[in-house]
Each structure stands twice: as C-alpha cells, then as structure tokens.
Design an enzyme around this catalytic site. Structure first.
Site, PDB file in Angstrom:
ATOM      1  N   ALA A  77       0.782  -1.154   0.085  1.00  0.00           N
ATOM      2  CA  ALA A  77      -0.196   0.182   0.012  1.00  0.00           C
ATOM      3  C   ALA A  77       0.729   1.308   0.102  1.00  0.00           C
ATOM      4  CB  ALA A  77      -0.920  -0.082   1.136  1.00  0.00           C
ATOM      5  N   ASP A 123      18.608  29.750 -34.631  1.00  0.00           N
ATOM      6  CA  ASP A 123      19.221  30.381 -35.953  1.00  0.00           C
ATOM      7  C   ASP A 123      18.362  31.510 -36.470  1.00  0.00           C
ATOM      8  OD1 ASP A 123      21.455  29.052 -35.709  1.00  0.00           O
ATOM      9  OD2 ASP A 123      20.439  27.230 -37.271  1.00  0.00           O
ATOM     10  N   ASP A 574      -7.028   1.910 -10.832  1.00  0.00           N
ATOM     11  CA  ASP A 574      -6.462   3.400 -10.772  1.00  0.00           C
ATOM     12  C   ASP A 574      -5.526   3.695 -12.066  1.00  0.00           C
ATOM     13  OD1 ASP A 574      -7.617   4.582  -8.753  1.00  0.00           O
ATOM     14  OD2 ASP A 574      -5.923   4.757  -7.697  1.00  0.00           O
TER      15      ASP A 574
HETATM   16  N1  LIG Z   1      26.781  30.712 -50.555  1.00  0.00           N
HETATM   17  C1  LIG Z   1      27.347  31.803 -49.897  1.00  0.00           C
HETATM   18  N2  LIG Z   1      28.606  32.178 -50.445  1.00  0.00           N
HETATM   19  C2  LIG Z   1      29.158  33.088 -49.838  1.00  0.00           C
HETATM   20  N3  LIG Z   1      28.727  33.860 -48.751  1.00  0.00           N
HETATM   21  C3  LIG Z   1      27.776  33.360 -48.158  1.00  0.00           C
HETATM   22  C4  LIG Z   1      27.110  32.255 -48.643  1.00  0.00           C
HETATM   23  N4  LIG Z   1      26.039  31.967 -47.804  1.00  0.00           N
HETATM   24  C5  LIG Z   1      26.065  32.912 -46.667  1.00  0.00           C
HETATM   25  N5  LIG Z   1      27.049  33.511 -47.022  1.00  0.00           N
HETATM   26  C6  LIG Z   1      27.625  34.921 -46.044  1.00  0.00           C
HETATM   27  O1  LIG Z   1      27.528  34.206 -44.815  1.00  0.00           O
HETATM   28  C7  LIG Z   1      26.693  34.906 -43.861  1.00  0.00           C
HETATM   29  C8  LIG Z   1      25.990  33.690 -43.302  1.00  0.00           C
HETATM   30  O2  LIG Z   1      26.776  32.740 -42.610  1.00  0.00           O
HETATM   31  P1  LIG Z   1      26.236  31.441 -42.001  1.00  0.00           P
HETATM   32  O3  LIG Z   1      25.985  30.457 -43.055  1.00  0.00           O
HETATM   33  O4  LIG Z   1      27.092  31.252 -40.946  1.00  0.00           O
HETATM   34  O5  LIG Z   1      25.027  32.186 -41.458  1.00  0.00           O
HETATM   35  P2  LIG Z   1      23.485  31.310 -41.759  1.00  0.00           P
HETATM   36  O6  LIG Z   1      23.389  29.949 -41.119  1.00  0.00           O
HETATM   37  O7  LIG Z   1      23.011  31.474 -43.088  1.00  0.00           O
HETATM   38  O8  LIG Z   1      22.540  32.266 -40.902  1.00  0.00           O
HETATM   39  P3  LIG Z   1      21.590  31.672 -39.567  1.00  0.00           P
HETATM   40  O9  LIG Z   1      22.653  31.518 -38.592  1.00  0.00           O
HETATM   41  O10 LIG Z   1      20.873  33.078 -39.327  1.00  0.00           O
HETATM   42  O11 LIG Z   1      20.832  30.741 -39.841  1.00  0.00           O
HETATM   43  C9  LIG Z   1      26.162  35.694 -44.679  1.00  0.00           C
HETATM   44  O12 LIG Z   1      25.601  36.671 -44.138  1.00  0.00           O
HETATM   45  C10 LIG Z   1      26.827  35.921 -45.987  1.00  0.00           C
HETATM   46  O13 LIG Z   1      27.567  37.014 -45.683  1.00  0.00           O
END
Ligand SMILES: Nc1ncnc2c1ncn2[C@@H]1O[C@H](COP(=O)(O)OP(=O)(O)OP(=O)(O)O)[C@@H](O)[C@H]1O
Ligand code: NA
Length: 770
Positions: A77, A123, A574
């Site tokens: 119990a 993010d 229960d």
């Molecule tokens: N394909 C790409 N080629 C060149 N530069 C890029 C490319 N994609 C993102 N960037 C640069 O990198 C930065 C984003 O970087 P990161 O990928 O770390 O962030 P994210 O993951 O896209 O953004 P969040 O963190 O908001 O999701 C952008 O602001 C841009 O300046």
C-alpha cells in the site's frame, strides 16, 4: 545554414546519457517513500504484536504470522508502484503527440526538460525566416538598382535603376555593372533552379537545389538573360566552398580566349587566363579589395575613404532594410600565384593567396520573409518567461532589422546592450574568448548575436547554462554538434540539418520552424503538469491505504483489504485514470507562467499538503463506508466481537456465514473506493480550479473511467476470479450494498472540492515565497 567543413570541433564527447531532473526527482521521491514505508511497517508490526492482533478468518494462528501478512499489505500500500510506469507511459505518449507538432523527440526524457526551458537560442535563416530569399536590390559601380519579381520564378521581373523612372518597356538588364556582377556571382554558385510539379495539383513551381543565399543570384541572373548552362560554357578550375567560419566563397574559372566576361559584361585585359570570384560577407570582402569597377567599365583604385563610404551607404543601408547583402569581388589572372589544382596546397593557403588585391564588382541584396507565426511565438515565449536569443551568421545590422521585425528586439531595447557582433566575444582574435565573467555578463543581456561561428554557439550555451538557465539551442551543421550536445535541449533541423547535428540533438524539428519549438515547450509544460497531477492522484490513494490499515490495526478492526486487492486497485482500476491525467491538455494559462526552476522537486510543498489532505479525506470516507457496512452485514465492527461471535457458534455453516458477511463489507468498501477514485480523477485534473471547469475536455479521461468501471465490475462479479482469487463478492451484497457504495464518492466530491480552497490559498503563499 552552416554547412561548414567537417573540421576540428565536430567530434562529440561520448559521455553517458545524463538523467533528467524528473527522473532524478522520481528516484529520490521513491527512495524517501520506501524508507518511510519501512518505518511505518515496523511501527504497525510492533503495535499489532503488543495488542495481539488476530486474523478474523484464522483466529487460531499466532499473532506474529498475521502481523507479517499485514506488514506486507502495508508495504504494497505504501510504495507507489504505479508512478514510474505512468511516467514512462506519459513521456512516450508525449513523444507521439509531439510528432504531430512537427517535433521528433530523440531522447524521451527531453519531453519534460522542455517544459523548464528558460532560454531558446535560435538560428535565423530558415528557422525564424523562411530561408526563401529573393533579390530586391543590387549595387554596382556606384549605381543602385531594384530587382522586381517574386519567389524563385526567373521568368518574371527585371532590374531597374533605383530613383530613375524608366521609359515604358525599358530596363537596366543590359547595363555592364548589372551583367558583370550577376555573371561573376553566378560563376561562384553551386545552386540550380528547376521546376517542381506538385503531384496532386499538377501545378509547377520554381525551386532551387543548393544554397539558400545563392538561389536569388541564380534567379536574378536568369532575369537579366544570362546563360542558363553556365557550367558548360565556363570551366571551373578551383572551388573554395562557403564555410560558416570564413563567410565567403571563392572560385577560379578558366576564361582564356575571351575578351569580355560575357556578352555585355566587363572587358578582360589581354592574356587573362583565369578569373577569380570571391563572394560573401561584404565587410571582409571590401577590406580585401584594392580597386573598383565603375559603371563605364573602367577600373579605379579603391581608397580607404571610398571603402568606408560604401560600407555605410550601401552595406549598412541595405542591411537596415533587413536584407542579406553579399559582395562580389573579381580578379583577372594571367599567371596564377600557385598551382591551383595541386592537392598538396591546403584550401586555406589557396584562399589566402587568392582573396586579396581583388576588384569590387558589385553587391547583391536579398530579402528573406519572416515565417508565419514567428512573431506570435516570440511574444508567447516572452509571456512564458522564456528569453528568445537569435544567433546568426548574418551581419549585425541585418540581424537587428530582422530581430525587430519578429519582436526579439523591441522598440525600447538599447541596441548596444541587446545586440552584438560575435567578435565581441573574442576581441583578441579567433578562439581567444573573454573570461567567463565577461561572457556571462554579455549573454545575460544580449538577445542578438551576429556573425556567429559555430564555436561561438558553444561558448554562448555554456555561459547561459552556467547561469542556471535551461537552454534550448538550434543548429543544423556538422559544426553545431558540440553546441547541440552541450545544450540541455539540443534542437536540430529536420530539413536543412545534417545527420551529425541530428545525432547530437535531443529533438528534431521536422519543419525547421521556430514556432514548433514554442509549441513543444507548451506541450512539455502540459506533460509535466500532467505528471504532477497523476503523482498527486496516485500518492493520495496510497496514503489513504496506509492510514486505513494503520487505523484498522490500532482500533483493532478486521483489515479492509488484502494485498492482492490493493494491487488490483493500484495497477488495474487506478491506472487508466492516472494515464489520462498525464494526458491532460494543459491549463489555459500554461504559457503565462514563468518556467519552473531547474531544481524544483516534482512535488511542491503545497502539493504535499493537498496530497495528504486528499488521502485523509479518502480514508475517513472509506473507513466510514466500511464501518457502516460491517455493522450492516455482521452487526459488529471490532475484531474481538467477531472472534467472540465465532467462538459462540461452533457450526461450520455459521462460521462460513460470518466470513461471507465480512467479505461483503469489504466488497462494498472496495466498490466505493473505485467510485471515489473515479470521482477524484476528475477532481485532480486541477489543483485549484473547481471540478466543473472544462469538465469534459479530456476525452481520454471518459474512456479511462469507463475502463476502470469495467475492471471493477470484473473484479467483483466474475464468480471464481472475484471470490477465490481477490476475495470479493459483488453478487451477494444486494441493492443496499450498491446504493450505499455511492455515499463514498458523493462525500469525496464535496470534501475534496472544499479542500481546493485551502490548496488555492497555499499555492498563493508558495508563489509569494518564490
Ligand atoms: N553561399 C554563400 N557564399 C558566400 N557567402 C555566403 C554564402 N552564404 C552565406 N554567406 C555569407 O555568410 C553569412 C551567413 O553565414 P552562416 O551560414 O553562418 O549563417 P546562416 O546559417 O546562413 O544564418 P543563420 O545563422 O541566421 O541561420 C551571410 O551573411 C553571408 O555574408
Ligand atoms: Na543536448
């Protein structure tokens, strides 16, 4: 999105799984109850021996044998066997229900941890925003342009000079700056457009495969009529992929034999054999440029003053409009500075050699709409006392503009206090973070971290958790895994996320949507509240059983129940209502309360009082029912009287009759208790609200009570099972017995509801203390 290299920090600590606070809580609760139960057993055993308690059915057995039986009954119990079982079931069902909210729980215990989340680090791209970028502005050679059109459809829209009224039918698609910038950018992209057909409607929409920041470039390039099959026309020699820590991408393309970059594009100096394009974060690219392409195609040196001017007038101005800005810089190479195709030279070395001395060609700016409902979710989280922090790789100003749109930053927030570039975490350069105190000071107030690298996330989550907060952290890349692992609640992205990130996370968002996190937190809180409710429900019936046995021994009455009956009550009749309590939908104001403190025990002080009060009410009621029933069927109540009666009647049949009548009284008490428990299941749906509020909102409860009733009827009516196994006899209690057993639930209803008044007052006092 941080699809970075799978470099250094991606290794996962392989520590054993930690227990969640709830499991620890239930564990220590069980241990304490166990000790208490042993103590009570001992005391009752001694009392029983002292007053020489005898078994009414076998009066000739020595007292100590009977007392051992009673001690066992008491142990059964006292120990709440049902609780761990119900917790497991409740968490498993919770996991199931979360799937419908687009949340996959990978570690079952995360369900309840979620309810205590006090910070959500999210993010930006794809989680707070849709991640579907459209280019709306571009800049080249000192001229500003607007780009029209929507989504990824490259067939509608064109480029127009900003601030200039274009003649009808004309546009800027053929201007040198526009074509050069877009073609150069296109040479530095690995993203394709395609038409996707919806199988059900047959509707065709444009989609992209690749990187979300590159999609708008590919779309815009097609809008101005640049070739679609760029790959077959230009041979790429080298790719330095985008990484979240570099924030740039660089490619080298073979252009030998060409006089111009493309039709209508910039001229290439004679003897140019290859062409470098670097695109990415503007501040860093502009820093590396030594010259600039003018609108007429000439190339001039780029002074520091002009760099400054471009940074403020273009990059900052566009970013303030919440646009993601990418700079495009180019270089014409006659003789490469190093063997580009050699595998002995590292990517970083190649990048260092190629990134400087470039010509600034232009800038493209894309808009990323907020996800629907994100703003409401951010406000809901704030109302629930949960801080929402944005951690983004994007530029500070863009991050601030978007944070304002979704209410992560509000008008009265001071920008210097609430938003920082992650360089502030490591002012002395890469990997040299500030000391803990300084980081804690920053993380305690900042709600937007911009230009974050994956390693920054780990520092931030560590710092927040050092401050005693329960942190939910999102991530998708391989390099996010350590931060996801460190966070109490690691949240990986289902669509964009890598397998490594998912592996390190507690849960996965199948739609990558921020709003799903808040919904999951709400659900987590409801599940936790449900667990508290059934713990209270189960504990009070155990308390009632213990009191009742204790009482019977002390006043020397025949015991009300056998161990088997008690087990049947707890584990069969229960159990369904307990599970149903665990599935309570959650009270309406559940997101208006602050998160529960991390160390808070599952049973709070005021809850203990409520549990004991309920247990006491239940035992008083059920003892009352039992005593009256004994009187009704046997004419006597106390053990000594029964034994007396037995001694006075030597006939076998009469002794059998006495035992039968005792069994009838027990059966009435048993039936009445099941009724009481079913009524109490409804009462326990809220600690403070009256039972009639939202009476039927938990449909599982109706079914559970029905199941309990059926189980009870089986226990008292099935001939052999009830009489010979359980020792119950519902077939012979008569209409008096059935009617009288209803007195129990009626009394319980009134008394337990009254006790809520006291609980309500206790709760208020408790929350004032906290
Ligand atoms: N394909 C790409 N080629 C060149 N530069 C890029 C490319 N994609 C993102 N960037 C640069 O990198 C930065 C984003 O970087 P990161 O990928 O770390 O962030 P994210 O993951 O896209 O953004 P969040 O963190 O908001 O999701 C952008 O602001 C841009 O300046
Ligand atoms: Na984790």
């Amino acid at each position: 999105m941080s699809h970075g290299q799978s470099g250094g920090c991606a290794c996962l600590p392989s520590s054993a799984e930690n227990k969640t606070p709830l499991q620890e809580n239930i564990g220590s609760l069980g241990a304490r109850i166990g000790v208490l139960a042993i103590l009570i057993c001992g005391v009752v055993f001694l009392i029983g021996l002292l007053i020489k308690t005898k078994d009414p059915e076998y009066p000739d057995n020595p007292s100590w044998i009977y007392m051992i039986l009673i001690a066992v009954t008491l142990a059964v119990a006292a120990i709440p066997e049902g609780i761990p079982l119900c917790v497991t079931i409740s968490l498993a069902i919770g996991c199931q229900e979360m799937v419908a909210k687009n949340v996959q729980v990978r570690k079952i215990a995360a369900v309840e941890t979620l309810g205590s989340a006090s910070v959500i680090c999210s993010d930006k791209t794809g989680t707070l925003t849709e991640g579907k970028m459209t280019m709306t502005k571009m800049w080249s050679g000192g001229l500003e342009y607007n780009v029209t059109g929507q989504g990824f459809d490259p067939t509608k829209g064109a480029v127009f000079r900003a601030g200039v009224v274009a003649a009808p039918g004309s546009n800027s698609n053929r201007e040198l700056g526009v074509r050069s910038t877009l073609l150069a950018a296109l040479l530095c992209c690995d993203t394709q457009l395609f038409l996707e057909e919806d199988p059900s409607t047959g509707e065709r929409t444009w989609q992209y495969r690749g990187n979300s920041s590159e999609a708008p470039i590919v779309v815009a390039a097609r809008k101005v009529g640049l070739p679609e099959d760029i790959v077959s026309q230009y041979r790429r020699i080298l790719t330095i992929p985008f990484s979240s820590s570099r924030k740039m991408m660089l490619t080298v393309t073979e252009v030998a034999g060409r006089t111009h970059l493309c039709e209508g594009g910039m001229a290439l100096p004679p003897m140019t054999r290859s062409f470098t394009v670097c695109k990415g974060a503007p501040n860093w690219i502009i820093q590396n440029c030594s010259s600039i392409l003018r609108a007429d195609g000439s190339i001039d040196p780029l002074s520091e003053a002009e760099k400054q001017q471009i940074n403020t007038q273009v990059v900052d101005a566009y970013s303030d409009l919440a646009l993601r800005v990418l700079a495009v810089a180019v270089g014409c190479i006659q003789q490469p500075p190093l063997d580009l195709e050699s595998e002995d030279i590292s990517v970083d070395q190649k990048f260092e050699a190629l990134k400087s001395g470039l010509t600034l060609c232009g800038m493209v700016a894309s808009m990323d709409p907020d996800r629907e409902g994100v703003q409401e979710s951010v406000l809901a989280a704030r109302g629930a006392g949960i801080r929402v922090v944005m951690i983004t790789g994007d530029y500070l100003k863009t991050a601030i503009a978007i944070a304002r749109r979704v209410d992560i930053l509000q008008d009265h927030d001071s920008l210097t206090d609430s938003a920082v570039d992650c360089n502030m975490l490591r002012p002395a350069g890469d990997d040299q973070y500030l000391c803990d105190e300084k980081i804690d000071d920053m993380t305690s107030r900042v709600r937007v971290f911009a230009r974050a690298k994956p390693a920054d996330k780990l520092e931030i989550v560590k710092s927040l958790q050092r401050q005693g907060l329960v942190c939910a952290m999102t991530g998708d890349g391989v390099n996010d895994a350590p931060a996801l692992h460190e966070a109490r609640i690691g949240v990986a992205m289902g669509l964009q996320g890598t397998e490594v990130a998912k592996g390190a996370a507690e849960m996965v968002l199948t739609d990558d949507n921020f709003t799903s996190i808040v919904k999951a937190v709400e659900k987590g809180r409801a599940i936790y509240a449900g667990i508290q409710k059934f713990v209270a429900f189960i504990m009070s019936v155990h308390i009632a059983e213990v009191i009742q046995i204790f009482f019977c021994v002390v006043v020397s009455m025949p015991l009300m129940r056998t161990p088997l009956q008690i087990l049947f009550l707890i584990l069969v009749t229960d159990l369904p209502p307990s599970i149903a309590l665990g599935m309570e939908p959650g009270e309406r104001n559940i997101l208006e309360q602050p998160p529960r403190p991390k160390e808070e025990p599952i049973v709070l002080g005021w809850m203990w009082i409520s549990i004991c009060l309920n247990g006491l009410i239940l035992s008083v009621v059920i003892i009352g029912v039992y005593v009256v029933s004994l009187q009704h069927y046997l004419g006597v109540v106390f053990l000594s009287d029964i034994l007396e009666k037995k001694k006075g009647t030597p006939s076998e049949a009469e002794i059998h009759d006495i035992d039968m009548n005792l069994s009838k009284a027990r059966t009435v008490a048993f039936i009445s208790l099941v009724f009481c428990e079913n009524v109490r299941a409804y009462i326990c749906r809220s600690f403070s609200e009256p039972v009639w509020v939202d009476l039927c909102t938990n449909s599982v409860m109706q079914r559970a009570v029905l199941m309990a009733q059926v189980a009870m009827l089986c226990a008292v009516l099935i001939p052999f099972f009830s009489t010979d196994i359980l020792g119950l006899d519902g077939l012979h209690i008569g209409w008096w017995g059935w009617l009288f057993s209803l007195v129990g639930p009626a009394a319980t209803l009134v008394l337990c509801e009254l006790s809520k008044l006291l609980t309500k007052w206790q709760m208020k006092r408790f929350s004032v203390v906290v």
